[in-house]
Scaffold this motif. Structure first.
Motif, PDB file in Angstrom:
ATOM      1  N   ALA A 165       0.816  -1.217   0.000  1.00  0.00           N
ATOM      2  CA  ALA A 165       0.000   0.000   0.000  1.00  0.00           C
ATOM      3  C   ALA A 165       0.847   1.262   0.000  1.00  0.00           C
ATOM      4  CB  ALA A 165      -0.932   0.003   1.203  1.00  0.00           C
ATOM      5  N   SER A 166       2.100   1.167   0.490  1.00  0.00           N
ATOM      6  CA  SER A 166       2.933   2.368   0.615  1.00  0.00           C
ATOM      7  C   SER A 166       4.087   2.404  -0.374  1.00  0.00           C
ATOM      8  CB  SER A 166       3.496   2.445   2.044  1.00  0.00           C
ATOM      9  OG  SER A 166       4.287   1.313   2.339  1.00  0.00           O
ATOM     10  N   LEU A 167       4.132   1.488  -1.340  1.00  0.00           N
ATOM     11  CA  LEU A 167       5.244   1.463  -2.295  1.00  0.00           C
ATOM     12  C   LEU A 167       5.234   2.692  -3.200  1.00  0.00           C
ATOM     13  CD1 LEU A 167       5.143  -2.284  -3.432  1.00  0.00           C
ATOM     14  CD2 LEU A 167       6.785  -1.222  -1.855  1.00  0.00           C
ATOM     15  N   THR A 168       6.437   3.133  -3.563  1.00  0.00           N
ATOM     16  CA  THR A 168       6.566   4.230  -4.528  1.00  0.00           C
ATOM     17  C   THR A 168       7.356   3.824  -5.761  1.00  0.00           C
ATOM     18  OG1 THR A 168       8.579   5.045  -3.448  1.00  0.00           O
ATOM     19  CG2 THR A 168       6.473   5.953  -2.685  1.00  0.00           C
ATOM     20  N   ALA A 169       8.113   2.710  -5.671  1.00  0.00           N
ATOM     21  CA  ALA A 169       8.954   2.283  -6.792  1.00  0.00           C
ATOM     22  C   ALA A 169       8.977   0.763  -6.855  1.00  0.00           C
ATOM     23  CB  ALA A 169      10.370   2.824  -6.641  1.00  0.00           C
ATOM     24  N   VAL A 170       9.100   0.252  -8.078  1.00  0.00           N
ATOM     25  CA  VAL A 170       9.215  -1.187  -8.292  1.00  0.00           C
ATOM     26  C   VAL A 170      10.406  -1.448  -9.193  1.00  0.00           C
ATOM     27  CG1 VAL A 170       8.078  -3.307  -9.040  1.00  0.00           C
ATOM     28  CG2 VAL A 170       6.708  -1.420  -8.135  1.00  0.00           C
ATOM     29  N   ALA A 171      11.303  -2.332  -8.743  1.00  0.00           N
ATOM     30  CA  ALA A 171      12.436  -2.756  -9.554  1.00  0.00           C
ATOM     31  C   ALA A 171      12.132  -4.146 -10.105  1.00  0.00           C
ATOM     32  CB  ALA A 171      13.712  -2.781  -8.717  1.00  0.00           C
ATOM     33  N   PHE A 172      12.202  -4.280 -11.421  1.00  0.00           N
ATOM     34  CA  PHE A 172      11.883  -5.549 -12.081  1.00  0.00           C
ATOM     35  C   PHE A 172      13.146  -6.196 -12.622  1.00  0.00           C
ATOM     36  CE2 PHE A 172       7.997  -3.054 -12.533  1.00  0.00           C
ATOM     37  CZ  PHE A 172       6.999  -3.980 -12.244  1.00  0.00           C
ATOM     38  N   ASP A 173      13.309  -7.478 -12.332  1.00  0.00           N
ATOM     39  CA  ASP A 173      14.243  -8.266 -13.130  1.00  0.00           C
ATOM     40  C   ASP A 173      13.623  -8.429 -14.519  1.00  0.00           C
ATOM     41  OD1 ASP A 173      16.415 -10.094 -13.716  1.00  0.00           O
ATOM     42  OD2 ASP A 173      14.923 -11.684 -13.560  1.00  0.00           O
ATOM     43  N   LYS A 174      14.441  -8.549 -15.544  1.00  0.00           N
ATOM     44  CA  LYS A 174      13.877  -8.646 -16.896  1.00  0.00           C
ATOM     45  C   LYS A 174      13.438 -10.066 -17.236  1.00  0.00           C
ATOM     46  CE  LYS A 174      16.454  -8.864 -20.580  1.00  0.00           C
ATOM     47  NZ  LYS A 174      15.934 -10.089 -21.256  1.00  0.00           N
ATOM     48  N   THR A 175      14.403 -10.982 -17.213  1.00  0.00           N
ATOM     49  CA  THR A 175      14.125 -12.334 -17.689  1.00  0.00           C
ATOM     50  C   THR A 175      13.217 -13.077 -16.719  1.00  0.00           C
ATOM     51  OG1 THR A 175      16.286 -12.393 -18.755  1.00  0.00           O
ATOM     52  CG2 THR A 175      15.177 -14.497 -18.424  1.00  0.00           C
ATOM     53  N   GLY A 176      12.078 -13.536 -17.205  1.00  0.00           N
ATOM     54  CA  GLY A 176      11.145 -14.283 -16.385  1.00  0.00           C
ATOM     55  C   GLY A 176      10.188 -13.413 -15.609  1.00  0.00           C
ATOM     56  N   GLY A 223      10.497 -15.421 -19.819  1.00  0.00           N
ATOM     57  CA  GLY A 223      11.479 -16.257 -19.151  1.00  0.00           C
ATOM     58  C   GLY A 223      11.770 -17.547 -19.886  1.00  0.00           C
ATOM     59  N   ARG A 224      11.351 -17.621 -21.135  1.00  0.00           N
ATOM     60  CA  ARG A 224      11.614 -18.810 -21.948  1.00  0.00           C
ATOM     61  C   ARG A 224      12.356 -18.377 -23.219  1.00  0.00           C
ATOM     62  NH1 ARG A 224       6.298 -19.695 -20.178  1.00  0.00           N
ATOM     63  NH2 ARG A 224       5.422 -18.921 -22.152  1.00  0.00           N
ATOM     64  N   PRO A 225      13.616 -17.993 -23.075  1.00  0.00           N
ATOM     65  CA  PRO A 225      14.371 -17.531 -24.241  1.00  0.00           C
ATOM     66  C   PRO A 225      14.537 -18.654 -25.263  1.00  0.00           C
ATOM     67  CG  PRO A 225      15.827 -17.847 -22.357  1.00  0.00           C
ATOM     68  CD  PRO A 225      14.439 -17.979 -21.845  1.00  0.00           C
ATOM     69  N   MET A 272       9.429   3.020 -12.176  1.00  0.00           N
ATOM     70  CA  MET A 272       9.629   1.642 -12.614  1.00  0.00           C
ATOM     71  C   MET A 272      11.072   1.499 -13.114  1.00  0.00           C
ATOM     72  SD  MET A 272       6.594   0.402 -12.163  1.00  0.00           S
ATOM     73  CE  MET A 272       5.134   1.297 -11.631  1.00  0.00           C
ATOM     74  N   VAL A 273      11.776   0.510 -12.597  1.00  0.00           N
ATOM     75  CA  VAL A 273      13.182   0.320 -12.933  1.00  0.00           C
ATOM     76  C   VAL A 273      13.380  -1.113 -13.423  1.00  0.00           C
ATOM     77  CG1 VAL A 273      15.553   0.441 -12.084  1.00  0.00           C
ATOM     78  CG2 VAL A 273      13.798   1.951 -11.120  1.00  0.00           C
ATOM     79  N   MET A 274      14.135  -1.260 -14.520  1.00  0.00           N
ATOM     80  CA  MET A 274      14.472  -2.586 -15.017  1.00  0.00           C
ATOM     81  C   MET A 274      15.925  -2.894 -14.668  1.00  0.00           C
ATOM     82  SD  MET A 274      14.854  -4.017 -18.906  1.00  0.00           S
ATOM     83  CE  MET A 274      13.158  -3.700 -19.371  1.00  0.00           C
ATOM     84  N   LEU A 275      16.149  -4.052 -14.043  1.00  0.00           N
ATOM     85  CA  LEU A 275      17.492  -4.510 -13.701  1.00  0.00           C
ATOM     86  C   LEU A 275      17.762  -5.801 -14.469  1.00  0.00           C
ATOM     87  CD1 LEU A 275      17.299  -4.091  -9.812  1.00  0.00           C
ATOM     88  CD2 LEU A 275      18.013  -2.401 -11.511  1.00  0.00           C
ATOM     89  N   THR A 276      18.865  -5.836 -15.216  1.00  0.00           N
ATOM     90  CA  THR A 276      19.132  -7.018 -16.017  1.00  0.00           C
ATOM     91  C   THR A 276      20.627  -7.206 -16.224  1.00  0.00           C
ATOM     92  OG1 THR A 276      18.734  -8.086 -18.153  1.00  0.00           O
ATOM     93  CG2 THR A 276      18.875  -5.687 -18.154  1.00  0.00           C
ATOM     94  N   GLY A 277      21.007  -8.452 -16.393  1.00  0.00           N
ATOM     95  CA  GLY A 277      22.386  -8.771 -16.733  1.00  0.00           C
ATOM     96  C   GLY A 277      22.640  -8.722 -18.215  1.00  0.00           C
ATOM     97  N   ASP A 278      21.578  -8.512 -19.023  1.00  0.00           N
ATOM     98  CA  ASP A 278      21.743  -8.439 -20.473  1.00  0.00           C
ATOM     99  C   ASP A 278      22.411  -7.124 -20.881  1.00  0.00           C
ATOM    100  OD1 ASP A 278      20.820 -10.907 -21.202  1.00  0.00           O
ATOM    101  OD2 ASP A 278      18.741 -10.256 -21.368  1.00  0.00           O
ATOM    102  N   ASN A 279      22.805  -7.078 -22.145  1.00  0.00           N
ATOM    103  CA  ASN A 279      23.436  -5.857 -22.647  1.00  0.00           C
ATOM    104  C   ASN A 279      22.412  -4.738 -22.775  1.00  0.00           C
ATOM    105  OD1 ASN A 279      22.295  -5.869 -25.531  1.00  0.00           O
ATOM    106  ND2 ASN A 279      23.209  -7.902 -25.381  1.00  0.00           N
ATOM    107  N   MET A 323      11.125  -5.261  -5.005  1.00  0.00           N
ATOM    108  CA  MET A 323      11.926  -5.932  -6.025  1.00  0.00           C
ATOM    109  C   MET A 323      11.157  -7.154  -6.496  1.00  0.00           C
ATOM    110  SD  MET A 323      14.649  -6.369  -7.883  1.00  0.00           S
ATOM    111  CE  MET A 323      15.253  -7.736  -8.870  1.00  0.00           C
ATOM    112  N   VAL A 324      10.958  -7.272  -7.808  1.00  0.00           N
ATOM    113  CA  VAL A 324      10.232  -8.398  -8.388  1.00  0.00           C
ATOM    114  C   VAL A 324      11.215  -9.211  -9.214  1.00  0.00           C
ATOM    115  CG1 VAL A 324       8.222  -9.115  -9.720  1.00  0.00           C
ATOM    116  CG2 VAL A 324       8.190  -6.923  -8.518  1.00  0.00           C
ATOM    117  N   GLY A 325      11.421 -10.469  -8.816  1.00  0.00           N
ATOM    118  CA  GLY A 325      12.355 -11.328  -9.529  1.00  0.00           C
ATOM    119  C   GLY A 325      11.928 -12.776  -9.455  1.00  0.00           C
TER     120      GLY A 325
END
Length: 836
Positions: free
Chosen positions: A512-523, A528-530, A679-686, A727-729
């Protein structure tokens, strides 16, 4: 941990009483765990000179009753009854122990054992058609004359009950509070009837004018005693510990009313407070039943085809023809707790899946909505997992079980929902702290109301004492104390039924009090099925001639890895002749480098496979023409690049693509509309791959080329900036980042043990759309909690004002209190009906 069942533990007030009573016994309050939802207390007695009997006796001094738990059917919601064929009958905790001399059996072939000084009889009552009264340990024994079958110590009436038939004794143990409440109500009504018949006016009864008839007096005293019977020991305990609580308030009001001749009002207070306690118990049972209903979806019996090690692979050796292929074995109906891991079971069309397992033969569509909340059935083929409690569609499946009945995904979800009660929400903690100060303060106010006016302003002492008693009744924080836990329990249960597993009330408040969400990309943002889109061999490499030879080496290196990119390469290699793992290539001296790639020896040469960062660190500085210089040319259009090389140079570049989730953009737009501005995307990809996905889903803040430690640092930076971050992963590689965020949310927990264990909240299906629902559900839960707290405190303030002006009476105050408790309970239970 030793578990105890405490039937009277319905809210935080009882938990506080028990914690105070048992902490001196165990030394450290951390050794105590309480689960109101299942009415269970766990005590860590390791290293202590402490017996279960000591705990039972300490609980008895608080006016509550504790019974050490025994194991029932695996998978049963803790605290519920075991199956009829495995019921344990508890002996008396203070039996001398001579009963054990009866030997390993009871004379009827029922096995007996001794545990913690208690006798247990585990009898298959169904198989032998034996009634409990026919078992000597239940009917009585030579050493204690039947005391082994009487109630738990601490029940004030346990001595009298030993004289009653066993059926009445059992009824009393199960329903004593309800029976006492009913007797109190009947006695109160009978007294009203007598006075009405004598005076001819019902108003005269409520006005309590004149001296009541002797029969009326006896009835009203009986109503007061039976209504307060369960409360009195707790009130005495609060006096001994100098911790006044609601039980002391009520007992003081009842005794005070009788002392000033207000017998009807004293009896009314006792009866209605007993009703309020029954409401508390009912509310806990209602929320608990909602979770127990999940267990009912898991069948208690399975169609067993074979056990591990059976000769011939089946039980009976016949053949059962089923849709999707021939299924071997004649099914034998077996209790799920008797099906070992590794058995083969048959699941017919339309049946519910009884145990977790992997499809061995057949194909069908499975409705997983009871666990994940998914709206569409999921196709299942050989090698794919199925879960207990889900519903088979039109096909017949032969399944190899992978978990015992007590360890299925459903059983673990139920256990974690119950365990979540120990992680109290901030609102619950606030109410507890408030009630601890509020109760003694109101006792002081009542004393002032009784003493100050007659001493300084004149007037009748009896009138002011009466108003002080009204204040005591009004002060009872019952509605306030029960309002928040009921709402939290209902909110947690509703989330679990909607495929969102929340590990505690504190985590239910956070969305209820969130202001930001960090998403992992893959999956997470992607499926998540490359898949391998292209394999580009480098011309001139001595060991790699074409795509097949490159894939053969790559599959050998990636075979031991569980990374999605590695699995995609292995799967693609299997579809190319001469490239799969079955074609002879194996990697020795293998080593996995998290966030980079892997290396190993294949065909006598050391090979490396990984991302561009790994190549930049350890790649050769020489190689065939067009090698290192060509690896980034198509990055803007391609997905993730996986490079294969050895000391001879770069051998091949494999381009993999991961499709965006169809609903990803709509979900992120929904979150922004709900007020989560970042909204922030965090990934190990290029960076190029990350940018392509970000544009498609509408993310503007991109952090690419990140190792797991870099993701953690990125989340920590967001927290340091003052954001309330989720953080969503996937719950495995992203574990450090999940732990660093204010709230860790794992995707797809139904297929991942690590996801359930790592995150604060697990979305049991791969449904990103549950995130906006979770935010709305969290805000709705907090809204209900605020409504309940405001209503409870407002009602107290209103009647306190009426008492000051001598308008409120005792029975009006108690009716208002019980009405307030009922309304906040019903308001909290609204959360069991989830909104979309």
């Amino acid at each position: 941990m030793t578990a105890f069942r405490i039937e009277e533990m319905d809210c935080a007030n009882e938990v506080s009483i028990l914690r105070r009573a048992l902490t001196p016994l165990v030394g450290n309050p951390d050794r105590l765990e309480f689960d109101v939802l299942s009415r269970r207390m766990r005590v860590d007695m390791d290293g202590l000179a402490l017996r279960p009997d000591d705990v039972v006796a300490a609980v008895a001094r608080t006016g509550m009753r504790a019974a050490p738990e025994t194991a029932g059917r695996p998978g049963v919601v803790p605290g519920s009854l075991p199956s009829a064929s495995q019921r344990h009958h508890h002996g008396h905790a203070h039996c001398r122990g001579d009963c054990q001399s009866h030997g390993p059996a009871d004379g009827h072939g029922h096995p007996m054992s001794s545990e913690h000084g208690h006798d247990h009889v585990q009898a298959d009552l169904q198989a032998t058609a034996t009634r409990p009264a026919q078992i000597p340990a239940l009917a009585g024994c030579s050493c204690c004359g039947g005391a082994c079958a009487v109630p738990i110590p601490g029940d004030a009436s346990s001595g009298l009950l030993s004289l009653l038939p066993s059926g009445l004794t059992a009824l009393w143990q199960r329903q004593s509070s309800l029976l006492l409440c009913a007797v109190s109500g009947i006695a109160l009504a009978a007294g009203i009837g007598v006075e009405w018949a004598r005076s001819g006016s019902l108003l005269a009864v409520f006005a309590e004018s004149g001296v009541p008839h002797a029969a009326t007096l006896v009835l009203w005293l009986a109503a007061a005693v039976t209504g307060a019977w369960r409360v009195l020991p707790r009130a005495l305990h609060s006096v001994r510990t100098l911790r006044p609580d609601m039980n002391l308030l009520m007992v003081t009001a009842v005794i005070g009313a009788a002392a000033i001749g207000q017998f009807f009002e004293g009896a009314s207070v006792a009866f209605l407070f007993a009703v309020a306690n029954q409401l508390e118990s009912w509310s806990v049972d209602r929320a608990r039943s909602a979770i127990a209903a999940l267990l009912d979806i898991s069948p208690s019996r399975a169609l067993l085809l074979s056990r591990p090690g059976d000769v011939g692979g089946d039980v009976a050796g016949d053949v059962v023809a089923g849709m999707g292929g021939a299924l071997t074995g004649t099914p034998v109906e077996t209790a799920v707790e008797n099906v070992p891991v590794g058995s083969r079971i048959l699941i017919r069309a339309g049946d519910r899946v009884p145990l977790d397992g992997t499809v061995a033969a057949g194909s069908s569509d499975i409705d997983q909505s009871p666990i994940t909340g998914e709206s569409m059935p999921v196709p299942k083929r050989a090698g794919e997992p199925v879960y207990a409690g889900t519903i088979n569609g039109g096909g017949v499946l032969e399944v190899l079980t992978t978990r015992a009945a007590s360890d299925t995904t459903l059983a673990r979800i139920l256990h974690m929902v119950e365990a979540a009660q120990s992680r109290r929400a901030r609102a619950v903690q606030w109410v507890d702290r408030f009630a601890a100060v509020y109760t003694p303060a109101m006792l002081a106010v009542a004393a002032l109301v009784a003493v100050v006016p007659p001493l300084f302003f004149g007037g009748a002492w009896s009138a002011r004492v009466y108003e002080a008693l009204v204040v005591l009744v009004i002060a009872c924080p019952c509605a306030l104390v029960i309002s928040t836990p009921v709402s939290i329990v209902a909110g947690l249960t509703s989330a679990a039924r909607n495929g969102v597993l929340v590990k505690g009330g504190s985590f239910l408040e956070l969305p209820a009090s969130l202001t930001a969400v960090a998403f992992d990309k893959t999956g997470t943002l992607t499926l998540g099925r490359p898949r391998v889109a292209r394999v580009l061999p480098v011309d001139g490499h001595p060991q790699v001639r074409d795509a097949a030879s490159a894939l053969r080496i790559a599959a050998a290196l990636e075979g031991p890895s569980s990374h999605p990119l590695a699995r995609a390469i292995v799967q693609h290699a299997r579809q190319v002749p001469g490239a799969g793992l079955d074609d002879g290539a194996t990697a020795s001296d293998h080593r996995t480098l998290p966030g980079l790639g892997a290396e190993g020896v294949v065909d006598g040469a050391r090979w490396r496979i990984g991302n561009r960062r790994y190549f930049a660190q350890d790649g050769p500085q020489h190689g065939p023409s067009g090698g290192a210089e060509s690896i980034g040319t198509d990055d803007a259009d391609a997905g993730s690049s996986v490079l294969l090389w050895n000391d001879a140079g770069l051998a091949a570049v494999m381009e993999l693509e991961d499709d965006l989730r169809p609903d990803a953009r709509a979900v992120l737009d929904d979150l922004r509309a709900a007020g989560l501005h970042r909204m922030v995307m965090l990934t190990g990809d290029n960076a190029a791959t990350a940018a392509r996905v970000a544009v498609a889903c509408g993310v503007t803040d991109i952090r690419a080329d990140l190792l797991p430690a870099d993701k953690t640092a990125a989340v920590a930076a967001l927290v340091a900036e003052g954001e309330r971050v989720a953080m969503v992963g996937d719950g495995v590689n992203d574990a450090p980042a999940l732990a660093t965020a204010h709230l860790g949310i794992a995707m797809g927990g139904i297929g991942s043990d690590a996801a359930i264990e790592t995150a604060d909240i697990t979305l049991m299906s791969d449904d990103l759309g549950k995130l906006p629902w979770l935010v709305r559900h969290s805000r709705r839960t907090l809204g209900v909690i605020r409504q309940n707290i405001g209503f409870a405190l407002g009602l107290k303030a209103l009647f306190l004002g009426l008492a000051v002006f001598q308008v409120a009476s005792l029975w009006m105050a108690i009716v208002a209190d019980i009405g307030g408790s009922f309304l906040v309970i019903m308001n909290g239970l609204r959360l069991l009906r989830p909104k979309a």
